[in-house]
Design an enzyme around this catalytic site. Structure first.
Site, PDB file in Angstrom:
ATOM      1  N   GLY A  89       0.824  -1.203   0.000  1.00  0.00           N
ATOM      2  CA  GLY A  89       0.000   0.000   0.000  1.00  0.00           C
ATOM      3  C   GLY A  89       0.862   1.258   0.000  1.00  0.00           C
ATOM      4  O   GLY A  89       0.560   2.245  -0.673  1.00  0.00           O
ATOM      5  N   ASN A 137      -7.146   4.615   9.590  1.00  0.00           N
ATOM      6  CA  ASN A 137      -6.638   3.384  10.195  1.00  0.00           C
ATOM      7  C   ASN A 137      -6.691   3.381  11.718  1.00  0.00           C
ATOM      8  O   ASN A 137      -6.728   2.333  12.328  1.00  0.00           O
ATOM      9  CB  ASN A 137      -5.214   3.120   9.710  1.00  0.00           C
ATOM     10  CG  ASN A 137      -4.337   4.347   9.724  1.00  0.00           C
ATOM     11  OD1 ASN A 137      -4.631   5.346   9.064  1.00  0.00           O
ATOM     12  ND2 ASN A 137      -3.273   4.310  10.483  1.00  0.00           N
ATOM     13  N   GLN A 189      -7.699   0.635   4.330  1.00  0.00           N
ATOM     14  CA  GLN A 189      -8.524   0.138   5.444  1.00  0.00           C
ATOM     15  C   GLN A 189      -9.959  -0.175   5.014  1.00  0.00           C
ATOM     16  O   GLN A 189     -10.683  -0.849   5.734  1.00  0.00           O
ATOM     17  CB  GLN A 189      -8.554   1.161   6.585  1.00  0.00           C
ATOM     18  CG  GLN A 189      -7.233   1.315   7.311  1.00  0.00           C
ATOM     19  CD  GLN A 189      -6.872   0.108   8.167  1.00  0.00           C
ATOM     20  OE1 GLN A 189      -7.723  -0.661   8.612  1.00  0.00           O
ATOM     21  NE2 GLN A 189      -5.582  -0.075   8.403  1.00  0.00           N
ATOM     22  N   SER A 244      -4.015  -2.768  -0.121  1.00  0.00           N
ATOM     23  CA  SER A 244      -2.949  -3.664   0.319  1.00  0.00           C
ATOM     24  C   SER A 244      -3.541  -4.985   0.797  1.00  0.00           C
ATOM     25  O   SER A 244      -4.470  -4.998   1.609  1.00  0.00           O
ATOM     26  CB  SER A 244      -2.169  -2.984   1.452  1.00  0.00           C
ATOM     27  OG  SER A 244      -1.211  -3.872   1.973  1.00  0.00           O
ATOM     28  N   ALA A 245      -2.982  -6.106   0.300  1.00  0.00           N
ATOM     29  CA  ALA A 245      -3.583  -7.426   0.556  1.00  0.00           C
ATOM     30  C   ALA A 245      -3.583  -7.824   2.026  1.00  0.00           C
ATOM     31  O   ALA A 245      -4.529  -8.457   2.495  1.00  0.00           O
ATOM     32  CB  ALA A 245      -2.836  -8.491  -0.259  1.00  0.00           C
ATOM     33  N   HIS A 246      -2.541  -7.445   2.773  1.00  0.00           N
ATOM     34  CA  HIS A 246      -2.446  -7.975   4.147  1.00  0.00           C
ATOM     35  C   HIS A 246      -3.443  -7.342   5.109  1.00  0.00           C
ATOM     36  O   HIS A 246      -3.527  -7.735   6.265  1.00  0.00           O
ATOM     37  CB  HIS A 246      -1.003  -7.889   4.675  1.00  0.00           C
ATOM     38  CG  HIS A 246      -0.536  -6.532   5.097  1.00  0.00           C
ATOM     39  ND1 HIS A 246      -0.541  -6.130   6.412  1.00  0.00           N
ATOM     40  CD2 HIS A 246      -0.039  -5.490   4.398  1.00  0.00           C
ATOM     41  CE1 HIS A 246      -0.030  -4.901   6.494  1.00  0.00           C
ATOM     42  NE2 HIS A 246       0.272  -4.486   5.279  1.00  0.00           N
ATOM     43  N   THR A 249      10.334  -8.079 -11.389  1.00  0.00           N
ATOM     44  CA  THR A 249       9.613  -9.346 -11.554  1.00  0.00           C
ATOM     45  C   THR A 249       8.525  -9.443 -10.499  1.00  0.00           C
ATOM     46  O   THR A 249       8.756  -9.180  -9.324  1.00  0.00           O
ATOM     47  CB  THR A 249      10.588 -10.537 -11.452  1.00  0.00           C
ATOM     48  OG1 THR A 249      11.543 -10.387 -12.505  1.00  0.00           O
ATOM     49  CG2 THR A 249       9.869 -11.862 -11.606  1.00  0.00           C
ATOM     50  N   CYS A 252       3.818   3.979  19.367  1.00  0.00           N
ATOM     51  CA  CYS A 252       4.634   3.074  20.176  1.00  0.00           C
ATOM     52  C   CYS A 252       5.735   2.422  19.357  1.00  0.00           C
ATOM     53  O   CYS A 252       6.781   2.086  19.873  1.00  0.00           O
ATOM     54  CB  CYS A 252       3.762   2.009  20.818  1.00  0.00           C
ATOM     55  SG  CYS A 252       2.577   1.292  19.697  1.00  0.00           S
TER      56      CYS A 252
HETATM   57  C1  PLP Z   1      -1.499  -0.313   6.355  1.00  0.00           C
HETATM   58  C2  PLP Z   1      -1.797   0.964   5.668  1.00  0.00           C
HETATM   59  C3  PLP Z   1      -0.972   1.454   4.637  1.00  0.00           C
HETATM   60  C4  PLP Z   1       0.313   0.773   4.251  1.00  0.00           C
HETATM   61  O1  PLP Z   1       0.124  -0.434   3.580  1.00  0.00           O
HETATM   62  P1  PLP Z   1       1.382  -1.443   3.502  1.00  0.00           P
HETATM   63  O2  PLP Z   1       0.944  -2.485   2.521  1.00  0.00           O
HETATM   64  O3  PLP Z   1       1.572  -1.979   4.876  1.00  0.00           O
HETATM   65  O4  PLP Z   1       2.541  -0.653   3.018  1.00  0.00           O
HETATM   66  C5  PLP Z   1      -1.326   2.617   4.007  1.00  0.00           C
HETATM   67  N1  PLP Z   1      -2.436   3.278   4.345  1.00  0.00           N
HETATM   68  C6  PLP Z   1      -3.265   2.845   5.317  1.00  0.00           C
HETATM   69  C7  PLP Z   1      -4.498   3.616   5.627  1.00  0.00           C
HETATM   70  C8  PLP Z   1      -2.963   1.680   6.012  1.00  0.00           C
HETATM   71  O5  PLP Z   1      -3.775   1.263   6.991  1.00  0.00           O
END
Ligand code: PLP
Length: 386
Positions: free
Chosen positions: A71, A151, A179, A199-201, A237, A325
């Protein structure tokens, strides 16, 4: 001891179905998707499917989907790319003062390069209005970038209305929807979004893979220079297994969104009601209704967020505080300060973010532990006794 993971805004567990979809691409399908032979084409087919899955989830054309490394990279590509491409038109960018660091730190970098950035202030709930955006747009404005949902506090911005103002004024609109994706409906066409990061995670997919949606006809310079991957829009790649996982995860999240939202909203409300009923002198941060179905953020007066987190952790509960933190600093969260909270109140904040796997038992256990933790910490707090 019970393990309860309530830090899904930081990252989520990989869904078993997503892992299953990825496995072949971590083992036998190892070709380079740019290669013309069968090994390469098998890998490319996996990526094509993922691109279709993303396009379907966002309501865009597969050709408008660019796979990135995260992301953060998608956000960087937009800000740096638009600033470079439109530098003759102007150097003014509009954003908010509660964006993710991927936006804020890139804006600070651009300011050092001579750009002018307006950081719109949010109200007490974390909202900016379309009117604020309209008033901030100038003839030299090249980009408005406003997050879909925050977030830390989960506040959902009025994205379609803001996008409409941008279009009326002929200014490009980007949203960091990291988010929002998988939690609330996002339709780039209907909402008038020019560029979007995800972002996938953050929706039970793998780490290290993201998407930049970039509307057709709008070509940004590649952030990473090199080969012609992603039609020259992102060199390097491809993370094939990660991309396949992203596709599977977005399809899974979006196909269950309605029932998931109902289930998660009920759990979130159970948690909020439990906290409000059992712990005196708490303040909900963020908007009461315009908020993500999985986000709870409270300031608990007279105690430190860090102490609460430690005690939750000792009881198997993973949460997060409003303070920075990770940097080892005890400064309160800039997002909470932007809402107008005092340092003291911002310090005592906890964020609890739910995931697909959160259960009612998890919520009840958390209410119980948080209530006891607060009582114990307040009993030791000189502020509370006073
Ligand atoms: C987690 C997050 C990102 C960053 O995404 P990553 O894949 O961890 O680099 C960017 N913007 C928001 C609002 C997020 O919560």
């Amino acid at each position: 001891m019970r393990q309860v993971y309530l830090d899904n805004a930081a990252t989520t567990a990989l869904s078993p179905q997503v892992l299953e979809a990825m496995m072949p691409y971590l083992t036998e399908v190892y070709g380079n998707p740019s290669s013309v032979h069968a090994f390469g084409q098998a890998a490319k087919a996996g990526m094509d499917k993922a691109r279709d899955q993303v396009a379907k989830a966002l309501n865009c054309d597969p050709a408008e989907v660019i796979f990135t490394g995260c992301g953060t990279e998608s956000d960087n590509t937009v800000l740096l790319g638009v600033a470079e491409k439109y530098k003759e038109k102007g150097r003014h960018i509009i954003t908010t003062n509660i964006e993710h660091h991927a936006i804020l730190h890139t804006c600070e970098y651009l300011e050092k390069q001579g750009c002018d950035v307006t950081y719109l202030p949010v109200d007490e709930y974390g909202l900016v209005t379309p009117e604020q955006v309209r008033e901030a747009i100038r003839p030299d404005t090249i980009l408005v970038s406003i997050m879909f949902a925050n977030n830390e506090i989960g506040t959902i911005m009025p994205i379609p209305e803001i996008a409409a103002v941008c279009h009326e004024k002929g200014v490009l609109f980007h949203t960091d929807a990291v988010q929002a994706i998988g939690h609330i409906p996002v339709d780039v066409k209907a909402m008038g979004i020019d560029m979007l990061s995800l972002s996938a995670h953050k929706f039970h997919g793998p780490k290290g893979v993201g998407v930049l949606y970039c509307r057709k006809g709008l070509r940004l310079p590649s952030f990473i220079k090199g080969g012609a991957q992603e039609k020259g829009r992102r060199a390097g790649t491809e993370n094939v297994a990660g991309i396949v996982g992203l596709g599977a995860a977005i399809e899974l999240a979006c196909s269950h969104m309605e029932e998931n939202t109902v289930r998660m909203t009920a759990l979130r409300d159970r948690l909020m009601q439990g906290i409000a009923a059992n712990i005196p002198e708490v303040k909900l941060n963020g908007h009461p209704t315009k908020r993500l179905p999985n986000n709870v953020n409270y300031s608990i007066r007279y105690i430190e967020g860090e102490s609460i987190l430690l005690m939750l952790d000792m009881n198997g509960i993973a949460a997060s505080s409003g303070s920075a933190c990770t940097s080892g600093s005890l400064d309160p969260s800039p997002v909470l300060l932007a809402l107008g909270l005092t340092h003291e109140i911002a310090h005592g904040s906890v964020r609890l973010t739910l995931g697909d796997d959160t259960t009612e038992e998890d919520i009840d256990y958390t209410i119980d532990v948080l209530t006891k933790t607060t009582q114990r910490l307040r009993a030791m707090s000189p502020l509370y006794k006073a």
